[in-house]
Design a protein around this motif. Structure first.
Motif, mmCIF file in Angstrom:
data_model
loop_
_atom_site.group_PDB
_atom_site.id
_atom_site.type_symbol
_atom_site.label_atom_id
_atom_site.label_comp_id
_atom_site.label_asym_id
_atom_site.label_seq_id
_atom_site.Cartn_x
_atom_site.Cartn_y
_atom_site.Cartn_z
ATOM 1 N N GLU A 139 -35.112 -18.012 -14.653
ATOM 2 C CA GLU A 139 -34.230 -18.210 -15.784
ATOM 3 C C GLU A 139 -34.068 -19.708 -16.059
ATOM 4 O O GLU A 139 -34.064 -20.510 -15.140
ATOM 5 N N VAL A 141 -31.903 -22.940 -17.434
ATOM 6 C CA VAL A 141 -30.579 -23.443 -17.774
ATOM 7 C C VAL A 141 -30.747 -24.824 -18.414
ATOM 8 O O VAL A 141 -31.426 -25.694 -17.870
ATOM 9 N N LYS A 160 -33.118 -21.442 -10.440
ATOM 10 C CA LYS A 160 -33.432 -21.532 -11.870
ATOM 11 C C LYS A 160 -34.368 -22.699 -12.191
ATOM 12 O O LYS A 160 -34.633 -23.563 -11.353
ATOM 13 N N LEU A 245 -32.043 -20.268 -26.345
ATOM 14 C CA LEU A 245 -31.008 -20.238 -25.312
ATOM 15 C C LEU A 245 -29.606 -20.092 -25.902
ATOM 16 O O LEU A 245 -28.670 -19.696 -25.191
ATOM 17 N N GLU A 248 -29.377 -16.000 -25.986
ATOM 18 C CA GLU A 248 -29.628 -15.079 -24.865
ATOM 19 C C GLU A 248 -30.151 -15.867 -23.673
ATOM 20 O O GLU A 248 -30.549 -17.015 -23.806
ATOM 21 N N SER A 249 -30.170 -15.235 -22.523
ATOM 22 C CA SER A 249 -30.776 -15.889 -21.379
ATOM 23 C C SER A 249 -32.293 -15.779 -21.522
ATOM 24 O O SER A 249 -32.802 -14.790 -22.019
ATOM 25 N N ARG A 251 -36.162 -16.439 -19.740
ATOM 26 C CA ARG A 251 -36.953 -16.667 -18.530
ATOM 27 C C ARG A 251 -38.266 -17.325 -18.921
ATOM 28 O O ARG A 251 -38.871 -16.993 -19.943
#
Lengths: 469, 469
Positions: A139, A141, A160, A245, A248-249, A251
């Motif tokens: 994921e 950040v 992450k 971002l 939503e999250s 990956r």
């Protein structure tokens, strides 16, 4: 003779001598203006600098430390210096890191409900380790600063991929200020993220442009934390990823097989003309011979190298006999280690050399606007003031002098107490090309680069002729 | 009250007031610095100028007077101005010449014993007639100056093709000086040669580069002599042709079907914000909307047009309320007739308008170095001196003010007694692109062009706020 008569004589003498002195001064100024004009004429009509740049860029290409191309560049520039009728030309060995990009980088958004799977354009940062063979999927950040990583801590970062996305501030008129305000993300982002358990890092490319060109550049791993892989993505893709971002999250899969190999022996390439009156006072002109492995290292720093060689060529071909020793140094490994620079300073200190001045050109081959200068606190003010007396001779060429940084490769010479200069060209286009595949010969304008060489030669002439004391 | 006491009071008052005045002055200066900073911030982050330039170059393309593209550019920029919330936007009709290049130019050496038949790259000069349908074949005679043609006379020139081959002098730091020293060959060469019976003219391209790109540009036929066709060849081919001529007589075949058609109605595009205090004092910013028919008219003069519109956009979006009337004029037909400029001045004189200042941008969209200024002899010195008081506010942006030309389109406003400025950008690359197929959007750096727009807006702000009296 009475005191009075002595005084009268002295005063009479002054009246006789002063006009002569004024004449001599004005003749001196005319002579300097004339000589500097002939320096620029030579730079614009008779220098081989542009042909040398062609050979470095098109004949040899990118010249990363430790690469066969860097070795070829050492040989080539040594051969060129051998043709310049210098008093001596030599190679100074140094042990450089040898990093390789490997075959491929992949960055891909793998789960966006908004656009599905999406490739992002990226290049591994210099000195970065690669990913495991199967890549990393994690994921993402997003942060804008190193401090934000601290604030997120382990809870927000562990496992992450940290995405550093602070843009260069476009409102700086000098783009190097904008770069300076953002480059901590590239240099220190990986270790800061690794401190809290991140598995990888994406960094927004260091450019003032919004485009599709990824920019590499060096990172430094803090030995106290694990090394994790770091890839720079284009500014357009950074904006896109940031938009995703927001909703939503996300990956991302990242892959790179870059790696650090064992050190190699390489060289600084040095040539000099011995001074006739003060051979122990050294004036250095230089740039760095290594480049990143993308593009052709044209603006960074092929132009600085050929301009520095052109200084010696022009002075020699004009028949100038320097009082001081004038040395051209093409430094190895500025980009990812600065080993050439460090080696040069240490050897120089060991020999008790005195560099009365050094000039580096490492800000691209664009139209020169002048020089920035720095020096040891106890000597700077006085020496800089002396240099500013030459401004009327430089202004016809659009050149100014102002306090500021000089160049990484010469920075260690400051302790010797001389004045360090950095050629200061127009900065607007530099970060369009810097550390990218786009840094190619075609982007260098012949006249702009030649004017930079002329500016450096003119400054060397004045430094040599008048000194700084 | 005694004189003495009055004097004491006055002196006391001065002591009380002077610091306030000094404070007010310094506050004023801070306020101006702050406002100019916000102008540049807007230019670098919020202006639409680069998008407009894209539309002009890529959506419309080359915009020669009388062409459908010139008409499209009039419509497009009028529509853009309509979105800028100006007080009025209008079109000013003018009757422009309509020249067409035709389908093809051919230049070919036909008899060289050294290299046989050899094509040379060329483009017809603007306003030139074409050749007869079968072309012209004739012996070539090379000259460096117009005077040399006179010296050769009929005996040396009649029936021949005259080849004007004086290069731009590369030692000029300002490339416009180099251009100014060579362009008489292009403008007047054909008629000078025709005076002595020449049948055609070849002209070395007006560029500081040695390359494969031919440069067009206008010629003026002297009505006293026959019009003969004229073609510009590249600098590389000019050197080659000159080399051939050193050893033998050379015959060249030249063909062109260019021609002058009947005049067309076109327009200057004008928008203005009415001044709140001195509406009759006009400040113009402008560029020219037409371009040559090669390339996309990016630097010449798409950038000048979008910068001029950006001045009004920035002032409007910052909420600036001008005291004086600020007008943006996009002139038609600068390249081959100057009809738009002449029409504008004449109408302005007829209405007894007073242009207190005009700024033209027509030297390319490169990093601005300042402005050159000119004015009527009786007012220039005083007004220019007043303008130079603003230098401390302009210097942080690398800008200077110096006496010099302004711009062709505004030159006729000089008689009104205002100050005429030309934006003065870095000139090194201009003649790489000028009047060629290479003058395209991609060669304009966004930041460089935006800084030019910021410079013009800052100067307009100071002119409007303080006037020149």
């Amino acid at each position: 003779m009475s005191k009075f008569r002595l005084k009268v004589h002295f005063t009479l003498c002054l009246f006789l001598i002063l006009p002569l002195l004024a004449d001599a001064q004005s003749n001196q100024k005319d002579e300097d203006a004339f000589y500097i004009r002939s320096i620029f004429d030579h730079a614009l009509t008779s220098s081989n600098a542009y042909d040398w740049l062609y050979d470095l860029c098109k004949g040899i290409g990118a010249r990363l430390s430790g690469s066969p191309q860097a070795a070829a560049a050492v040989n080539y520039t040594r051969q060129i210096m051998d043709t310049l009728q210098l008093d001596s030309v030599w190679l100074q060995p140094c042990e450089v890191p040898h990093w390789e990009r490997g075959k491929q980088e992949i960055v891909r958004v793998v789960n966006s409900s908004q656009i599905g799977s999406l490739p992002l354009k990226g290049v591994a940062l210099g000195n970065s380790i690669g990913t495991p063979a199967g890549g990393i999927t994690a994921e993402v950040v997003e942060v804008k600063t190193l401090d934000e990583v601290d604030a997120l801590g382990e809870a927000g970062v562990a496992g992450k991929i940290v995405f550093f996305n602070r843009p260069l501030d476009p409102t700086h008129i000098n783009t190097f200020r904008a770069y300076g305000g953002a480059v901590d993300q590239r240099g220190s982002g990986a270790s800061r993220a690794a401190r809290y358990g991140a598995v990888g890092v994406l960094v927004r490319s260091m450019t003032t442009s919004l485009d599709d060109v990824p920019h590499t550049g060096s990172l430094r791993y803090d030995p106290d934390y694990p090394a994790i892989p770091a890839i720079a993505i284009t500014t357009k893709d950074a904006n896109l990823l940031s938009q995703l971002l927001e909703n939503e999250s996300v990956r991302v899969y990242m892959y790179s097989d870059s790696r650090m190999l064992s050190n190699k022996i390489s060289y600084n390439v040095i040539g000099e003309i011995k001074g006739s009156e003060f051979p122990d006072e050294i004036i250095v002109v230089g740039g760095h011979l290594d480049s990143w492995d993308l593009g052709e290292g044209a603006h960074d720093d092929g132009t600085g190298c050929v301009q520095s060689m052109a200084v010696l060529q022009t002075l020699r071909q004009l028949g100038y006999q320097p009082k001081r020793t004038i040395r051209c140094v093409l430094f190895m490994n500025e980009e990812n280690g600065l080993v050439g620079g460090r080696t040069y300073w240490q050897a120089s200190d060991d020999k008790n050399e005195y560099h009365m001045a050094a000039i580096e050109s490492d800000r691209g081959g664009f139209t020169p606007r002048g020089f920035t200068a720095e020096g040891r606190d106890d000597v700077f003010k006085k020496k800089f003031k002396k240099a500013t007396r030459w401004l009327p001779l430089l202004e016809p060429y659009g050149l100014t002098l102002s306090p500021g940084g000089s160049g990484a490769d010469i920075s260690g010479l400051k302790s010797q107490g001389g004045l360090l200069f950095g050629l200061y060209p127009d900065s607007q286009r530099y970060f369009d090309y810097h550390h990218t595949d786009a840094d190619r010969f075609e982007t260098v304008n012949k006249r702009e680069m030649e004017l930079g060489a002329g500016a450096m030669t003119a400054l060397v002439y004045l430094l040599d002729k008048y000194g700084l004391d």
